[in-house]
Write a protein that holds these residues in place. Structure first.
Motif, PDB file in Angstrom:
ATOM      1  N   SER A   1       4.511   6.183   4.794  1.00  0.00           N
ATOM      2  CA  SER A   1       3.862   6.458   3.513  1.00  0.00           C
ATOM      3  C   SER A   1       3.778   5.230   2.616  1.00  0.00           C
ATOM      4  CB  SER A   1       4.604   7.580   2.778  1.00  0.00           C
ATOM      5  OG  SER A   1       5.974   7.259   2.624  1.00  0.00           O
ATOM      6  N   ALA A   2       4.366   4.125   3.045  1.00  0.00           N
ATOM      7  CA  ALA A   2       4.277   2.865   2.291  1.00  0.00           C
ATOM      8  C   ALA A   2       4.247   1.708   3.278  1.00  0.00           C
ATOM      9  CB  ALA A   2       5.450   2.715   1.327  1.00  0.00           C
ATOM     10  N   THR A   3       3.443   0.716   2.977  1.00  0.00           N
ATOM     11  CA  THR A   3       3.234  -0.395   3.906  1.00  0.00           C
ATOM     12  C   THR A   3       3.196  -1.712   3.147  1.00  0.00           C
ATOM     13  OG1 THR A   3       1.927   1.007   5.390  1.00  0.00           O
ATOM     14  CG2 THR A   3       1.688  -1.377   5.654  1.00  0.00           C
ATOM     15  N   VAL A   4       3.763  -2.755   3.765  1.00  0.00           N
ATOM     16  CA  VAL A   4       3.652  -4.123   3.270  1.00  0.00           C
ATOM     17  C   VAL A   4       2.968  -4.952   4.342  1.00  0.00           C
ATOM     18  CG1 VAL A   4       4.894  -6.159   2.443  1.00  0.00           C
ATOM     19  CG2 VAL A   4       5.793  -3.881   1.973  1.00  0.00           C
TER      20      VAL A   4
ATOM     21  N   ILE B   1       0.861  -1.184   0.000  1.00  0.00           N
ATOM     22  CA  ILE B   1       0.000   0.000   0.000  1.00  0.00           C
ATOM     23  C   ILE B   1       0.896   1.231   0.000  1.00  0.00           C
ATOM     24  CG2 ILE B   1      -1.799   1.276   1.238  1.00  0.00           C
ATOM     25  CD1 ILE B   1      -2.529  -1.391   2.610  1.00  0.00           C
ATOM     26  N   ILE B   2       0.627   2.174  -0.925  1.00  0.00           N
ATOM     27  CA  ILE B   2       1.362   3.442  -0.939  1.00  0.00           C
ATOM     28  C   ILE B   2       0.367   4.569  -0.718  1.00  0.00           C
ATOM     29  CG2 ILE B   2       3.286   2.638  -2.344  1.00  0.00           C
ATOM     30  CD1 ILE B   2       1.923   3.854  -4.775  1.00  0.00           C
ATOM     31  N   ARG B   3       0.833   5.617  -0.021  1.00  0.00           N
ATOM     32  CA  ARG B   3      -0.072   6.697   0.369  1.00  0.00           C
ATOM     33  C   ARG B   3       0.277   8.032  -0.297  1.00  0.00           C
ATOM     34  NH1 ARG B   3       0.117   3.170   4.614  1.00  0.00           N
ATOM     35  NH2 ARG B   3      -1.916   2.644   5.536  1.00  0.00           N
ATOM     36  N   ASP B   4       1.272   8.058  -1.162  1.00  0.00           N
ATOM     37  CA  ASP B   4       1.574   9.265  -1.936  1.00  0.00           C
ATOM     38  C   ASP B   4       2.215   8.842  -3.248  1.00  0.00           C
ATOM     39  OD1 ASP B   4       4.333   8.741  -1.536  1.00  0.00           O
ATOM     40  OD2 ASP B   4       4.360   9.953   0.288  1.00  0.00           O
ATOM     41  N   ASN B   5       2.555   9.802  -4.059  1.00  0.00           N
ATOM     42  CA  ASN B   5       3.147   9.511  -5.367  1.00  0.00           C
ATOM     43  C   ASN B   5       4.665   9.579  -5.361  1.00  0.00           C
ATOM     44  OD1 ASN B   5       0.620   9.173  -6.643  1.00  0.00           O
ATOM     45  ND2 ASN B   5       0.399  11.407  -6.868  1.00  0.00           N
ATOM     46  N   LEU B   6       5.226   9.712  -4.179  1.00  0.00           N
ATOM     47  CA  LEU B   6       6.676   9.817  -4.057  1.00  0.00           C
ATOM     48  C   LEU B   6       7.327   8.510  -3.649  1.00  0.00           C
ATOM     49  CD1 LEU B   6       6.844  13.247  -2.182  1.00  0.00           C
ATOM     50  CD2 LEU B   6       7.125  12.831  -4.647  1.00  0.00           C
ATOM     51  N   HIS B   7       6.577   7.669  -2.974  1.00  0.00           N
ATOM     52  CA  HIS B   7       7.137   6.422  -2.454  1.00  0.00           C
ATOM     53  C   HIS B   7       6.408   5.246  -3.087  1.00  0.00           C
ATOM     54  CE1 HIS B   7       8.286   9.443   0.545  1.00  0.00           C
ATOM     55  NE2 HIS B   7       9.338   8.671   0.769  1.00  0.00           N
ATOM     56  N   PHE B   8       7.123   4.459  -3.840  1.00  0.00           N
ATOM     57  CA  PHE B   8       6.536   3.302  -4.493  1.00  0.00           C
ATOM     58  C   PHE B   8       7.547   2.163  -4.484  1.00  0.00           C
ATOM     59  CE2 PHE B   8       8.229   6.359  -7.470  1.00  0.00           C
ATOM     60  CZ  PHE B   8       9.111   5.621  -8.236  1.00  0.00           C
ATOM     61  N   PHE B   9       7.033   0.970  -4.614  1.00  0.00           N
ATOM     62  CA  PHE B   9       7.857  -0.228  -4.497  1.00  0.00           C
ATOM     63  C   PHE B   9       8.474  -0.609  -5.839  1.00  0.00           C
ATOM     64  CE2 PHE B   9       5.108  -0.464  -0.823  1.00  0.00           C
ATOM     65  CZ  PHE B   9       5.936  -0.973   0.161  1.00  0.00           C
TER      66      PHE B   9
END
Length: 550
Positions: free
Chosen positions: A301-304, A256-264
């Motif tokens: 801002s990102a969750t696994v 799960i990502i919560r912004d457009n700056l942090h992605f997997f």
């Protein structure tokens, strides 16, 4: 006291073994090549051994004690008596060392009154075999046995808890193993116990019954973090949730990502994948898949989430895996949600990557419970713009899944020998557990336990085949093996406690790569054996024996 000094070869504590210790008859010495004075000194030293064997004073002699050599320098007025290593099997203290010198000097008589006398075993003066701990004056300590001070990485796993064992083992890393296990005998083509069945017990399981429910929790409650080269969880069920899993998204592994700056992103090096067990020779599940990573942030801002489907209500060990590099965070934010609530951890991902890292054992309810049965990792970290990596999470110990000559063990993984768990845990075969080209699992197993400790640490303390191997960069403070060394006697006499330590490394040197003396190993073995024998005699068995300090 240097805990690490027990080093990277196994120290075994043996409770009950072999045959009673008997002093053998006087050996026949060869005096050829000795001067008249050396023959005289030699015979006086023999008389001392006869006296000590008869009275067990001032030291108890174990089998095989003899005189290696005698040197007498008339010019320098110096006498050197070298006893063999069996003389060192007894614990030396200031008082009995003083009496050894007094008795031998008395036997030498007035002829050698003005000679300087030095008595040796293990090629060092016996007064140097007194542990620092038992020396009355700190000024007499051997500083070469004290640990070097160096910059340690942040602790590998830091549970959020309301207490710290500040004067215990907080922050210490211990490799502990419960010796033997179920193994494959290539000579007869079947799986069997390494040690014999005896009085309805087998050492392969008996040591486990001490180590897993008692010794391991005791050390952890004192603040230590433990590594076991055998599976520690007796739970026979196992669920592995992985980013390479084929299970439906959101039901097991989810991001799960919560912004457009942090992605997997997918990592550029291998990660874990279950593959298609059972695993054959050379197969490493930690090179079969991929891992995922995201940049850290000051907020989550990102969750696994790894959410298992638990097959049966019960207690399950939880292990995580991840990728390590110099740009990883030192405080990866993990939370285990379980039937009793939730437990948070900080994990130093700069070390320990590419294997199973134990978080704890928790109760989980049967079925799929995202609210009370999952592991969560966020990118929250005080280390900004660094890497948070996510790979597999394992719940439960499971069954053995390493095949030998096409056969799996058919036993729970915790019953199996270390050699098979270490393959499943991603250890490199040529450095840690396969030394005989898959022809001798028995020897591979007992060698693998110490090499596992070496590999955890890495250079300059790495495995004997490559001490400069990077390893997992985890500083190891102590490696300790617990054995029962099952055996019998012809009477009902108790056998006692034996301590074994290593004095020389693979290079035959008596110092560690950081120049600390390996006599610190002997110090620790002596201190531990002394305390255990004292406690057993005081609380359980007043005639419990102290066996050699070997």
């Amino acid at each position: 006291m240097r805990l690490k000094a027990f080093g990277f070869w196994a120290m075994a504590l043996l409770l009950a073994s072999c045959q009673p210790l008997l002093i053998k008859k006087k050996p026949a010495y060869d005096y050829s090549g000795l001067s008249k004075n050396e023959i005289k000194v030699h015979k006086k030293a023999e008389r001392f051994l006869e006296y000590a064997a008869r009275t067990e004073q001032p030291v108890k002699l174990f089998p095989g004690v003899r005189i290696d050599s005698v040197n007498v320098s008339e010019e320098m007025k110096k006498i050197q008596i070298y006893f063999n290593k069996s003389f060192s099997f007894t614990p030396f203290r200031e008082e009995n060392v003083r009496k050894v010198y007094e008795i031998i000097r008395g036997l030498l008589g007035s002829k050698f009154k003005k000679y300087d006398l030095q008595i040796y075993s293990l090629q060092v003066p016996i007064e140097e075999l007194i542990p620092n701990f038992y020396r009355s004056q700190k000024a007499n300590w051997d500083v070469t046995r004290l640990p070097k001070k160096y910059q340690r990485p942040a602790p590998l796993v830091r549970p959020e808890k309301p207490w710290k064992a500040e004067r215990g083992l907080e922050g210490k890393n211990i490799v502990l193993w419960n010796s033997h296990g179920w193994y494959f005998n290539h000579k007869i083509g079947r799986w069997e116990w390494q040690r014999p069945r005896l009085f309805q017990s087998v050492e392969d399981l008996l040591t486990t019954s001490f180590v897993l429910p008692f010794l391991a929790p005791m050390l952890e409650n004192a603040g230590a973090y433990l590594f076991l080269p055998r599976e520690r969880d007796m739970q026979t069920n196992e669920v592995i949730v992985d980013n390479d899993s084929t299970a439906p998204a959101g039901r097991r592994y989810s991001e799960i990502i919560r912004d457009n700056l942090h992605f997997f992103k997918t990592g550029h090096t291998p990660g874990f994948a279950l593959g298609h067990p059972p695993y054959e020779t050379g197969e490493n599940p930690f090179t079969m898949g991929t891992y995922r990573y995201v940049l850290s942030d000051s907020v989550a801002s990102a969750t696994v989430r790894w959410t298992p489907v638990i097959p049966q209500t019960g207690y399950y060990a939880v292990y995580v895996s991840y990728h390590s590099d110099s740009n990883s965070v030192t405080d990866a934010d993990y939370t285990v949600f379980h039937a009793g609530g939730k437990t948070a951890f900080k994990v130093n991902q700069t070390i320990g990557g590419g294997t199973w890292i134990y978080l704890g054992t928790f109760k989980f309810r049967r079925g799929f419970h995202p609210d009370s049965g999952c592991v969560r990792l966020t990118n929250l970290s005080k280390d900004q713009d660094r890497i948070v990596s996510a790979d597999a999470v394992r719940f439960g110990g499971g069954m053995g899944n390493v095949a030998r000559e096409g056969q799996v063990s058919g036993r729970p993984r915790f019953v199996e020998a270390a050699r098979y768990y270490l393959q499943f845990a991603g250890m490199p075969d040529t450095l840690v557990y396969n030394f005989y080209a898959d022809s001798n699992d028995y020897v591979d197993d007992y060698k693998s336990r110490g090499e596992y400790a070496n590999y955890l640490y890495g250079k300059p303390f790495g495995p004997s085949r490559n001490p400069q191997a990077e390893g997992l960069k985890i500083p190891i403070d102590l490696s300790f093996a617990f054995h029962t060394d099952a055996g019998i006697t012809h009477n009902d006499t108790t056998i006692g406690t034996l301590a074994i330590y290593s004095l020389a490394g693979a290079d035959s040197q008596r110092v560690f790569p950081d120049s600390v003396s390996r006599l610190a190993n002997r110090d620790f073995a002596d201190i531990l054996q002394t305390q255990i024998v004292h406690d057993i005699q005081a609380q359980l068995d007043p005639v419990w024996q102290r066996r050699p300090l070997y």
